[in-house]
Motif scaffolding. Structure first.
Motif, PDB file in Angstrom:
ATOM      1  N   SER A 106      42.295  38.827  38.416  1.00  0.00           N
ATOM      2  CA  SER A 106      43.508  39.099  39.010  1.00  0.00           C
ATOM      3  C   SER A 106      44.107  37.786  39.253  1.00  0.00           C
ATOM      4  N   ARG A 107      45.247  37.779  39.244  1.00  0.00           N
ATOM      5  CA  ARG A 107      46.233  36.351  39.524  1.00  0.00           C
ATOM      6  C   ARG A 107      46.613  36.556  40.907  1.00  0.00           C
ATOM      7  N   ASP A 108      46.814  35.240  41.437  1.00  0.00           N
ATOM      8  CA  ASP A 108      47.475  34.970  42.914  1.00  0.00           C
ATOM      9  C   ASP A 108      48.722  36.020  42.956  1.00  0.00           C
ATOM     10  N   VAL A 153      44.872  38.389  34.977  1.00  0.00           N
ATOM     11  CA  VAL A 153      45.107  36.991  34.386  1.00  0.00           C
ATOM     12  C   VAL A 153      45.392  37.051  32.844  1.00  0.00           C
ATOM     13  N   GLN A 157      43.244  32.275  30.279  1.00  0.00           N
ATOM     14  CA  GLN A 157      43.456  31.220  31.412  1.00  0.00           C
ATOM     15  C   GLN A 157      42.196  31.236  32.226  1.00  0.00           C
TER      16      GLN A 157
END
Length: 157
Positions: A106-108, A153, A157
């Protein structure tokens, strides 16, 4: 008799919303976007300090190979006061827990879960107990802890 019963019921309700330290129970909820099924995904509450995720054996975790849609997690009251994040990770070693070094998928989202011992402890406006602090606009949620959405994400990446 009726007064005693009413006092007992109200006392039970008051105690059920507080821990021995006086913090209220809380849950965080949000949507999950872009995660594929059957990836041995987990959802964990992890410490987040100085740009690093830290593992805590008391953290709440959910392991679900088909993690999709939304989530609601009850937040623990037996963790150190500080800043936390909810993450989606791949349980690479199949131990049912987030282990430092496992892929965080998971992205920020720009939000911290803040567990405070007192009002304004870490950020101005936070209250005793669990809060959400949005770093983008410095908005603070202190009662309903929702919209903690997590996006995948992008691949590569």
């Amino acid at each position: 008799m009726n007064k005693t019963l009413a006092v007992a019921v109200l006392g039970t309700l008051a105690l059920s919303s507080c821990s021995i330290f006086g913090t209220r129970s809380a849950a965080v909820s949000g949507q999950l976007k872009g995660f594929g099924a059957n990836q041995n995904l987990g959802l964990a509450i992890v410490g987040y300090n100085n740009g690093q995720y830290t593992n805590d054996s008391t953290q709440v975790q959910v392991i679900d190979k088909f993690l999709t849609g939304g989530f609601t997690l009850t937040l623990p009251r037996d963790v150190p006061y500080g800043t936390y994040r909810v993450i989606v990770f791949r349980d690479a070693n199949n131990d049912g827990r987030y282990t430092a070094g496992e892929p965080v998928l998971s992205r920020d989202n720009g939000k911290f879960l803040v567990y405070s011992q007192r009002d304004n402890q870490f950020f101005a406006g936070t209250k005793l107990g669990w809060n959400i602090y949005n770093t983008a606009n410095r908005d603070i949620q202190t009662t309903v802890l929702n919209n903690y959405d997590l996006e995948a994400v992008p691949a590569g990446q």
